[in-house]
Design a protein around this motif. Structure first.
Motif, PDB file in Angstrom:
ATOM      1  N   LEU A  47       0.832  -1.206   0.000  1.00 36.75           N
ATOM      2  CA  LEU A  47       0.000   0.000   0.000  1.00 36.75           C
ATOM      3  C   LEU A  47       0.866   1.256   0.000  1.00 36.75           C
ATOM      4  O   LEU A  47       0.587   2.216  -0.729  1.00 36.75           O
ATOM      5  N   GLU A  48       1.909   1.259   0.809  1.00 37.56           N
ATOM      6  CA  GLU A  48       2.824   2.403   0.842  1.00 37.56           C
ATOM      7  C   GLU A  48       3.540   2.562  -0.497  1.00 37.56           C
ATOM      8  O   GLU A  48       3.691   3.667  -1.003  1.00 37.56           O
ATOM      9  N   THR A  49       3.953   1.449  -1.079  1.00 42.45           N
ATOM     10  CA  THR A  49       4.621   1.489  -2.383  1.00 42.45           C
ATOM     11  C   THR A  49       3.685   2.041  -3.447  1.00 42.45           C
ATOM     12  O   THR A  49       4.064   2.907  -4.238  1.00 42.45           O
ATOM     13  N   HIS A  50       2.441   1.547  -3.468  1.00 40.02           N
ATOM     14  CA  HIS A  50       1.454   2.033  -4.445  1.00 40.02           C
ATOM     15  C   HIS A  50       1.227   3.533  -4.272  1.00 40.02           C
ATOM     16  O   HIS A  50       1.191   4.282  -5.260  1.00 40.02           O
ATOM     17  N   ALA A  51       1.069   3.967  -3.029  1.00 39.05           N
ATOM     18  CA  ALA A  51       0.825   5.390  -2.755  1.00 39.05           C
ATOM     19  C   ALA A  51       2.005   6.244  -3.208  1.00 39.05           C
ATOM     20  O   ALA A  51       1.819   7.308  -3.803  1.00 39.05           O
ATOM     21  N   ARG A  52       3.200   5.782  -2.933  1.00 36.20           N
ATOM     22  CA  ARG A  52       4.390   6.536  -3.314  1.00 36.20           C
ATOM     23  C   ARG A  52       4.517   6.637  -4.835  1.00 36.20           C
ATOM     24  O   ARG A  52       4.809   7.699  -5.373  1.00 36.20           O
ATOM     25  N   LEU A  53       4.279   5.530  -5.529  1.00 35.91           N
ATOM     26  CA  LEU A  53       4.355   5.554  -6.993  1.00 35.91           C
ATOM     27  C   LEU A  53       3.253   6.422  -7.585  1.00 35.91           C
ATOM     28  O   LEU A  53       3.493   7.164  -8.542  1.00 35.91           O
ATOM     29  N   ALA A  54       2.050   6.348  -7.030  1.00 34.33           N
ATOM     30  CA  ALA A  54       0.946   7.175  -7.521  1.00 34.33           C
ATOM     31  C   ALA A  54       1.277   8.650  -7.363  1.00 34.33           C
ATOM     32  O   ALA A  54       1.069   9.447  -8.288  1.00 34.33           O
ATOM     33  N   ASP A  55       1.804   9.016  -6.211  1.00 34.28           N
ATOM     34  CA  ASP A  55       2.174  10.404  -5.960  1.00 34.28           C
ATOM     35  C   ASP A  55       3.312  10.855  -6.875  1.00 34.28           C
ATOM     36  O   ASP A  55       3.251  11.915  -7.480  1.00 34.28           O
ATOM     37  N   ARG A  56       4.304  10.043  -6.998  1.00 31.58           N
ATOM     38  CA  ARG A  56       5.492  10.375  -7.783  1.00 31.58           C
ATOM     39  C   ARG A  56       5.173  10.535  -9.262  1.00 31.58           C
ATOM     40  O   ARG A  56       5.794  11.338  -9.953  1.00 31.58           O
ATOM     41  N   HIS A  57       4.212   9.760  -9.765  1.00 29.23           N
ATOM     42  CA  HIS A  57       3.919   9.763 -11.193  1.00 29.23           C
ATOM     43  C   HIS A  57       2.553  10.359 -11.519  1.00 29.23           C
ATOM     44  O   HIS A  57       2.067  10.210 -12.643  1.00 29.23           O
ATOM     45  N   ASP A  58       1.927  11.025 -10.531  1.00 32.60           N
ATOM     46  CA  ASP A  58       0.623  11.664 -10.730  1.00 32.60           C
ATOM     47  C   ASP A  58      -0.424  10.700 -11.287  1.00 32.60           C
ATOM     48  O   ASP A  58      -1.106  10.993 -12.267  1.00 32.60           O
ATOM     49  N   LEU A  59      -0.551   9.549 -10.641  1.00 30.24           N
ATOM     50  CA  LEU A  59      -1.495   8.528 -11.085  1.00 30.24           C
ATOM     51  C   LEU A  59      -2.658   8.410 -10.111  1.00 30.24           C
ATOM     52  O   LEU A  59      -2.494   8.603  -8.910  1.00 30.24           O
ATOM     53  N   THR A  60      -3.811   8.068 -10.639  1.00 27.59           N
ATOM     54  CA  THR A  60      -4.953   7.707  -9.814  1.00 27.59           C
ATOM     55  C   THR A  60      -5.115   6.212  -9.969  1.00 27.59           C
ATOM     56  O   THR A  60      -5.373   5.711 -11.063  1.00 27.59           O
ATOM     57  N   LEU A  61      -4.924   5.488  -8.846  1.00 28.84           N
ATOM     58  CA  LEU A  61      -4.935   4.033  -8.896  1.00 28.84           C
ATOM     59  C   LEU A  61      -6.188   3.482  -8.230  1.00 28.84           C
ATOM     60  O   LEU A  61      -6.687   4.045  -7.266  1.00 28.84           O
ATOM     61  N   ASP A  62      -6.671   2.372  -8.746  1.00 22.04           N
ATOM     62  CA  ASP A  62      -7.858   1.693  -8.227  1.00 22.04           C
ATOM     63  C   ASP A  62      -7.398   0.639  -7.219  1.00 22.04           C
ATOM     64  O   ASP A  62      -6.786  -0.364  -7.587  1.00 22.04           O
ATOM     65  N   ASP A  63      -7.699   0.867  -5.930  1.00 18.37           N
ATOM     66  CA  ASP A  63      -7.256  -0.042  -4.874  1.00 18.37           C
ATOM     67  C   ASP A  63      -7.752  -1.469  -5.083  1.00 18.37           C
ATOM     68  O   ASP A  63      -7.044  -2.428  -4.762  1.00 18.37           O
ATOM     69  N   SER A  64      -8.951  -1.629  -5.617  1.00 17.52           N
ATOM     70  CA  SER A  64      -9.467  -2.983  -5.819  1.00 17.52           C
ATOM     71  C   SER A  64      -8.671  -3.724  -6.896  1.00 17.52           C
ATOM     72  O   SER A  64      -8.451  -4.931  -6.786  1.00 17.52           O
ATOM     73  N   GLU A  65      -8.236  -3.016  -7.911  1.00 14.60           N
ATOM     74  CA  GLU A  65      -7.401  -3.641  -8.941  1.00 14.60           C
ATOM     75  C   GLU A  65      -6.009  -3.935  -8.395  1.00 14.60           C
ATOM     76  O   GLU A  65      -5.435  -4.983  -8.687  1.00 14.60           O
ATOM     77  N   LEU A  66      -5.465  -3.032  -7.601  1.00 12.35           N
ATOM     78  CA  LEU A  66      -4.132  -3.237  -7.034  1.00 12.35           C
ATOM     79  C   LEU A  66      -4.084  -4.486  -6.169  1.00 12.35           C
ATOM     80  O   LEU A  66      -3.074  -5.185  -6.141  1.00 12.35           O
ATOM     81  N   ALA A  67      -5.157  -4.780  -5.478  1.00 15.00           N
ATOM     82  CA  ALA A  67      -5.201  -5.947  -4.592  1.00 15.00           C
ATOM     83  C   ALA A  67      -5.079  -7.257  -5.365  1.00 15.00           C
ATOM     84  O   ALA A  67      -4.696  -8.281  -4.804  1.00 15.00           O
ATOM     85  N   GLU A  68      -5.366  -7.228  -6.646  1.00 13.42           N
ATOM     86  CA  GLU A  68      -5.294  -8.434  -7.484  1.00 13.42           C
ATOM     87  C   GLU A  68      -3.937  -8.620  -8.159  1.00 13.42           C
ATOM     88  O   GLU A  68      -3.749  -9.579  -8.900  1.00 13.42           O
ATOM     89  N   LEU A  69      -3.005  -7.718  -7.923  1.00 11.52           N
ATOM     90  CA  LEU A  69      -1.693  -7.784  -8.561  1.00 11.52           C
ATOM     91  C   LEU A  69      -0.703  -8.396  -7.587  1.00 11.52           C
ATOM     92  O   LEU A  69      -0.439  -7.835  -6.535  1.00 11.52           O
ATOM     93  N   HIS A  70      -0.135  -9.536  -7.948  1.00 14.55           N
ATOM     94  CA  HIS A  70       0.667 -10.299  -6.998  1.00 14.55           C
ATOM     95  C   HIS A  70       2.151 -10.365  -7.326  1.00 14.55           C
ATOM     96  O   HIS A  70       2.926 -10.884  -6.526  1.00 14.55           O
ATOM     97  N   THR A  71       2.552  -9.869  -8.502  1.00 14.03           N
ATOM     98  CA  THR A  71       3.965  -9.907  -8.885  1.00 14.03           C
ATOM     99  C   THR A  71       4.398  -8.532  -9.390  1.00 14.03           C
ATOM    100  O   THR A  71       3.560  -7.723  -9.824  1.00 14.03           O
ATOM    101  N   PRO A  72       5.697  -8.269  -9.378  1.00 11.02           N
ATOM    102  CA  PRO A  72       6.169  -7.003  -9.945  1.00 11.02           C
ATOM    103  C   PRO A  72       5.756  -6.828 -11.412  1.00 11.02           C
ATOM    104  O   PRO A  72       5.386  -5.722 -11.821  1.00 11.02           O
TER     105      PRO A  72
END
Length: 87
Positions: A47-72
């Protein structure tokens, strides 16, 4: 930050910033298809990684989709797809 692609190098650096690195895991190796759990990262670290990347790259991310991603590799495909849509 305005980028055209988020790389594995970017992701690894962000993972290290947010949650460190397990001593038994080599993040410089071939980790694309290893699960985040195998790499030693729990949901809070991600969650912290997703938030940091979203902030750094000006992205709006869908938390429900992120939960389904299991590999880099899965995460990078998703992030770069969102990035491409915003470009």
């Amino acid at each position: 930050m305005n980028t055209t692609e988020i790389t594995l190098t970017d992701l690894v650096a962000t993972l290290r910033e947010c949650a460190g690195e397990e001593e038994s895991v080599d993040l410089d190796g071939a980790i694309d298809d290893r699960t985040f759990a195998d790499l030693g990262y729990d949901s809070i670290a991600l969650l912290e990684t997703h938030a940091r990347l979203a902030d750094r790259h000006d992205l709006t991310l869908d938390d429900s989709e992120l939960a389904e991603l299991h590999t880099p590799a899965e995460l990078l495909r998703y992030l770069n797809g969102v990035l491409a849509k915003g470009a």
